[in-house]
Design a protein around this motif. Structure first.
Motif, short mmCIF file in Angstrom:
data_model
loop_
_atom_site.label_atom_id
_atom_site.label_comp_id
_atom_site.label_asym_id
_atom_site.label_seq_id
_atom_site.Cartn_x
_atom_site.Cartn_y
_atom_site.Cartn_z
N UNK A 66 0.84 -1.19 0.00
CA UNK A 66 0.00 0.00 0.00
C UNK A 66 0.87 1.24 0.00
N UNK A 67 0.27 2.32 -0.49
CA UNK A 67 0.98 3.59 -0.51
C UNK A 67 0.00 4.70 -0.17
N UNK A 68 0.29 5.39 0.91
CA UNK A 68 -0.51 6.52 1.34
C UNK A 68 0.07 7.80 0.73
N UNK A 69 -0.72 8.85 0.61
CA UNK A 69 -0.22 10.10 0.03
C UNK A 69 1.00 10.62 0.78
N UNK A 70 2.04 10.94 0.04
CA UNK A 70 3.24 11.48 0.64
C UNK A 70 4.12 10.48 1.34
N UNK A 71 3.76 9.21 1.24
CA UNK A 71 4.55 8.17 1.91
C UNK A 71 5.06 7.15 0.90
N UNK A 72 6.06 6.41 1.32
CA UNK A 72 6.60 5.37 0.46
C UNK A 72 5.67 4.15 0.48
N UNK A 73 5.77 3.37 -0.57
CA UNK A 73 5.04 2.12 -0.62
C UNK A 73 5.53 1.20 0.50
N UNK A 74 4.59 0.51 1.13
CA UNK A 74 4.98 -0.39 2.21
C UNK A 74 4.32 -1.75 2.06
N UNK A 75 5.01 -2.73 2.55
CA UNK A 75 4.51 -4.10 2.54
C UNK A 75 3.34 -4.25 3.50
N UNK A 76 2.34 -5.03 3.08
CA UNK A 76 1.18 -5.30 3.92
C UNK A 76 1.10 -6.78 4.27
N UNK A 77 1.06 -7.63 3.25
CA UNK A 77 0.90 -9.07 3.48
C UNK A 77 1.36 -9.82 2.25
N UNK A 78 1.72 -11.10 2.44
CA UNK A 78 2.15 -11.93 1.32
C UNK A 78 1.80 -13.38 1.60
N UNK A 79 1.73 -14.14 0.52
CA UNK A 79 1.35 -15.55 0.65
C UNK A 79 2.13 -16.36 -0.37
N UNK A 80 2.53 -17.55 0.02
CA UNK A 80 3.30 -18.42 -0.87
C UNK A 80 2.41 -19.00 -1.96
N UNK A 81 3.03 -19.67 -2.91
CA UNK A 81 2.31 -20.17 -4.07
C UNK A 81 1.18 -21.12 -3.70
N UNK A 82 1.35 -21.87 -2.63
CA UNK A 82 0.33 -22.84 -2.24
C UNK A 82 -0.46 -22.41 -1.01
#
Length: 129
Positions: free
Chosen positions: A38-54
């Protein structure tokens, strides 16, 4: 080539919920690790969540742990982000991204945005106080 299209964003009051979806094209979706950023106005993009292939491995940013849940349905070529107990600070454009993993989780950098190969155009989430 993988095309990613996010949906489900919108305006919600604090404490409410939204579910984001990311639909992917291509026959090899199930081989990719998937992430939400996600990226909020005036801020850098940040990681939120991730999931493996399975779906066997998931990661969350500390700021969303316990409130957000990432999941995937490989039969539907779709990854989801269920967001509960939303806060105004969750307001941002949310992007899904795909990272090649060739059905293997050991070589994936889940939290690094530059490690992802494909990105969607984003969906706006606005949380009012």
């Amino acid at each position: 080539q993988v095309l990613l299209v996010e949906s489900g964003g919108g305006l919600v009051q604090a404490g409410g919920s939204l579910r984001l979806s990311c639909a992917a094209s291509g026959r090899t979706f199930s081989s990719y690790a998937m992430g939400w950023f996600r990226q909020a106005p005036g801020k850098e993009r940040e990681f939120v969540a991730a999931i493996s292939w399975n779906g066997g491995i998931t990661y969350y940013a500390d700021s969303v742990k316990g409130r957000f849940t990432i999941s995937r349905d490989n039969a539907k070529n779709t990854v989801y982000l269920q967001m509960n107990s939303l806060k105004p600070e969750d307001t941002a454009v949310y992007y899904c991204a795909a990272q090649r993993s060739a059905y293997y989780s050991g070589n994936v950098n889940y939290q690094l945005g530059t490690a992802y190969n494909y990105w969607g155009q984003g969906t706006q989430v606005t949380v009012s106080s």
